[in-house]
Structures are given as C-alpha cells and as structure tokens.
Design an enzyme around this catalytic site. Structure first.
Site, PDB file in Angstrom:
ATOM      1  N   HIS A 184       0.829  -1.251   0.111  1.00  0.00           N
ATOM      2  CA  HIS A 184      -0.020   0.027   0.013  1.00  0.00           C
ATOM      3  C   HIS A 184       0.793   1.367  -0.033  1.00  0.00           C
ATOM      4  CE1 HIS A 184      -4.182  -1.718   0.598  1.00  0.00           C
ATOM      5  NE2 HIS A 184      -3.105  -2.836   1.166  1.00  0.00           N
ATOM      6  N   ASP A 396       3.558   9.461  -0.765  1.00  0.00           N
ATOM      7  CA  ASP A 396       2.405   8.776  -0.527  1.00  0.00           C
ATOM      8  C   ASP A 396       2.132   7.731  -1.439  1.00  0.00           C
ATOM      9  OD1 ASP A 396       0.062   8.407   1.303  1.00  0.00           O
ATOM     10  OD2 ASP A 396      -0.510  10.474   1.109  1.00  0.00           O
TER      11      ASP A 396
END
Ligand code: GDG
Length: 496
Positions: A184, A396
């Site tokens: 992720h 991110d």
C-alpha cells in the site's frame, strides 16, 4: 454489496467456485473490546475493510490478522471469534502476539524502518537488529497460522509492508499455494533502498509470492531497479502487463494497481440531506469565502508543516485573505507509540499557535485545528463544504483523502491541490493543481490560484476528477488484482 462495475469479476465468483479468499493483514477487520464480563466486536473501519468484506462475504473465506489484544485475552475471546462466522460467510483467524512482539515488529521494524525508508526519509530510520529479528519471527508466526488454515484451491492475499515476509514461510510449508501481495505504500529507488541492512532479504521475501502488486508504475520501476542492483540473479523480464521476475525456478508477476475508493458510497453520503445541511452549517459558521481543508493521519510523510508554512506565507504576503480564508486541518491520532510522531504533533501545534497568534482577529481564526477523528458523515460534510482540499504528502502510496474529496464534491465547486509525490497524482494530474510540497512559495501561489479559479474551470476540473474516481473504484481494484493472480502457483501466467 456487489462489485459495481459491469464485467464479470473475480470478486463475484460464486461461493466456493473459485476457492476461498484468504486475506492476511496486520489487524483483523474487527475491534475487540471488553464489555462487562464478556467481549464486544465492532466492525473495523478503513478502506481495506470496506473493499474486502463484500468480496469475502461473496466468495467465502478467511481473514487472518492480529486481534489487538494480549494472548491471554485472546484465549478468552477465541471461542467468540468462531461465532463471527455465524453471521458472515467468512471466518476470522487471530494471530497471537505479545505486547513486546507487537512493539518490536510493528512500532519497530515496520514503522521505524520500512515506513520511513519506503517514503524516502531514510534519516528517520532506526536500523535496530532486534527489530529485524522480531519482524522475521512475527512474519513466520503469521505464515504458520496461514499454512495451518490453508486448503487446496485457496487464494492467499497478503497486505502491506508489515507482512512482506509471510510468503516465504508459506511457500516453504505449502509450495503449491497461490500467493499474492499488495504494497500500500511506495517502493523507494535503489539509492535509498541501498541503506537497508536487510535489503536482499526483503527482496527475496517479496519474490516468494506469485504476484506482487504496487500502487503505481513509479513503485514497480523502483522495485525492478532494486532487483537489478541488489539481486541480479533474479532477472526482470517482459514489459507492461507481462513484466515478471524469474527466481528460484518460478515466475513472479510484478504489476501495479492504483487503489480506489467506493466513490458511489461517498457521493451518496455527501449528497444526503443531512450532510448537505451540515455542510451549509459549517460554511455559515466559518463565514469565509475560501474554506480550505486538510485531512491527514498524524504522520510526518503527510507534509502538514509545509502546508501550514504556505498558509502563513499566503496570509503575510496577501493580506486580502485575512478574514476571508480559513484552513480546517483535521489530524487523526496515529502511531503514538512510535518516536517522531509526538514530535510531529508538537511541531504542528506550535505552528498553528504561532499562525493563529499572529493573524487571528476577533471573529476569525485562520486555522481551525482538530486533533481527533470524526464520524464519516462529518468527514463527508467537510469534504462537501470545502472550496479547496490541500493534500501535501512528501510521498504517499496513493492518498485516498484526495479521491474522497472529489467524490464528495457534489456541487463541483472545489479545487484539489495535490502533491506530485502522492500516488494519486498519476491519475488525478489533469484535474488537480499539482504542487511540490517542499516549495512553500509555489504552494502558497497554488492556494491563491485555487481560491481565484473561476467557477466554470472548477466545474470542468472537478468533473474530470470525479469521472476518474468513479471508474477506478476500489471494487475494480480488488477484481483487477485477483484476476492477475496466476491460476496456478509459479505458472507462466501468460507472461511473455
Ligand atoms: C495508506 C497509505 C494509501 C482520515 N481521517 C478520518 C478518516 N480518515 C480516513 C480517510 C481515508 C483514510 O483515513 C486515510 O487514507 P490515506 O490513503 O489518505 O492515507 P494512509 O492512512 O496513510 O493510508 C496511502 C492507503 O494506505 C490505501 O492503500 O492510499 O498512501 O499511506 O480513507 O477517509 N475517516 C474517518 N474519520 C476521520 O477523522 N471516518
């Protein structure tokens, strides 16, 4: 809930037909809490739970993870975990961990080594050998629990950086198992990954799976470059969708799958009468023409201090924004046990205090700072009400906040200001205003541009963004991942 896009999908396979899905994550999708003499189970929150629960309900299967309680408490809870399957089509299997083990593996190796390193912040890493030992031991424990539960035909999907090593144990115990892994968070480039004392071991751990999924092409490229640099005996072959690695006589597919959100659920919520009323009330209470919003876990990767500096600059360089601009900054408490997080909180609170102290006037405060989490409908009201959303991550994996903001902009008035270092930038670059969060002057200028943007341009940009988040939704992400997992472990999978 069904997958909401047209084609036949892996997640919609008839129960049992495609084998069980076994999801493995750090935490189980329930929160276990003591209630009087007994125990209470509350559903977990977060995107992963929302996305995978319906798939498990449909296919049947198992979710394996840490229950968040001590091994002693788990002994009491275990019989009740079995009751969970009475109301669901899938089972829960708890992995026991002592507080100390969890501290070393989770707070230590996962969040003081892998998290900062994979976000390119290697100076925040503490490479403690004991953390690595605990990480291996806990990953082996997870692997043993999965192996004991495994049945022929099962498809195992392991999630995130905490559990990279689970595949190796499982591969040794059940050589024919079909194993997928999704990261992720970002994967760093070789010059940063090089710092990791256990870099070969981490790469080898990933190559125990049949499919390794990343968020973006950038992450996959970095992974391939790290393999070339540090594990040259595992050649990367093929291009695009057929890219794979040959290792230990097996083929490992490496692909990217940008994670999405349940856009329809967010837009329905934001469009509801109660959220519309709450959004109108928020705007009236704040009483400014330019309402900016930040929603971030308290984490140094989210770039909140840079965002606040840009607001300070905007207000000092352009006094016309005083009384007319407010930033609502929601900071959700997170990982308070990890060093560096408390320091980030103190830094942010000092900045907020300074900026409000310098600019506030009776009846107006430039930064409304909330250090807590809010219910989902309140979050939707904030997203709907905000004229500008500031997502300023230093790096991110994706950034779901940016996507949720777009889905909730039912009036299409809002402008998304998005870090070019967020995975989401690859999909949202055409509608958003991209920024480099380190460039305070540039960021302040983009906030100004966003506030000045004509209504028609806002509407056009937001329509583009909404089309993207609606079509690249999370159910599609699940389907795409499961469809890419080779039908048999180590199979060529059509790879060229
Ligand atoms: C990791 C990766 C990747 C936040 N405040 C509240 C609240 N939230 C929810 C948001 C959103 C989630 O938390 C945050 O997700 P992000 O993607 O922005 O960031 P991470 O937590 O760092 O997630 C990231 C993600 O995994 C998925 O793969 O995108 O890159 O770092 O869903 O809505 N929810 C509620 N109240 C809050 O106050 N209810």
């Amino acid at each position: 809930m069904r997958s909401n896009h047209g084609s036949a999908s892996a997640s919609e396979a008839a129960p049992g037909a495609a084998g069980r899905l076994v999801v493995v994550s750090n935490r189980l999708p329930v929160v276990v809490a003591r209630e009087g003499d007994g125990w209470r189970f509350e559903p977990g929150s977060g995107g992963l739970v929302t996305a995978l629960e319906p798939v498990l309900e449909r296919r049947g299967g198992l979710w394996i993870g840490w229950p968040g309680i001590s091994p002693e408490a788990l002994a009491e809870v275990r019989p009740h975990l079995a009751d969970f399957a009475a109301d669901h089509r899938f089972h829960l299997e708890a992995v026991p961990l002592t507080e100390r083990e969890h501290e070393l593996y989770y707070a230590g190796f996962a969040n003081e080594v892998l998290w900062p390193l994979f976000h390119d912040l290697q100076t925040r890493c503490t490479f403690v050998p004991d953390y690595w030992e605990a990480f291996q031991a806990v990953n082996r424990r997870f692997g043993e629990v999965v192996a004991a539960a495994w049945r022929p035909g099962d498809l195992v999907w392991v999630h995130d950086y905490h559990l990279i090593g689970v595949g190796e144990t499982l591969r040794a115990r059940v050589p024919g198992a079909r194993l997928g892994f999704f990261l992720h968070i970002p994967f760093p480039p070789p010059d940063i990954f090089a710092k990791l004392p256990w870099r070969r071991e981490i790469l080898e751990g990933l190559l125990a799976y049949d499919l390794v999924g990343f968020q973006t092409g950038r992450d996959r490229r970095n992974f391939a470059a790290c393999l070339r640099a540090f594990l040259p005996e595992a050649p990367v072959r093929g291009r695009g969708r057929s890219q794979h690695v040959v290792h230990a006589g097996r083929q490992v597919r490496i692909l990217y799958f940008p994670i999405g959100i349940d856009a329809r659920a967010f837009s329905d919520l934001a469009g509801s009468a109660s959220v519309a009323a709450r959004a109108a009330q928020l705007r009236a209470d704040l009483g400014v023409e330019n309402l900016a919003l930040g929603v971030d876990r308290l984490d140094y990767t989210k770039g909140v201090p840079f965002k606040l500096e840009a607001v300070r600059r905007l207000l000092s360089e352009r006094p016309e924004y005083r009384q007319r601009f407010t930033l609502v900054q929601l900071m959700v408490p997170s990982r308070e046990e990890v060093p560096g997080y408390q320091q980030q909180k103190e830094e942010v609170e000092r900045q907020v205090g300074e900026i409000n102290g310098a600019f506030a006037e009776p009846g107006w405060v430039p930064i409304q700072y909330l250090f807590r989490s809010v219910p989902r409908d309140e979050l939707a009201a904030l997203y709907r009400a905000a004229d500008v959303c500031l997502a300023t991550s230093l790096k991110d994996g994706m950034n779901l906040v940016a996507k949720e903001y777009c889905a909730c902009q039912v009036e299409r008035r809002g402008v998304l200001v998005l870090s070019e270092f967020a995975g989401a930038a690859g999909q949202l670059e055409r509608g958003a205003l991209l920024i480099n969060p380190y460039d305070i002057v540039g960021l302040a200028a983009r906030i100004h541009d966003a506030c000045q943007m004509p209504a028609e341009e806002r509407r056009l940009r937001m329509s583009m963004l909404q089309r993207n988040v609606a079509s690249e939704h999370v159910y599609r992400w699940v389907d795409d991942f499961l469809a890419a997992l080779p039908a048999a472990a180590g199979a060529a999978s059509g790879a060229g």
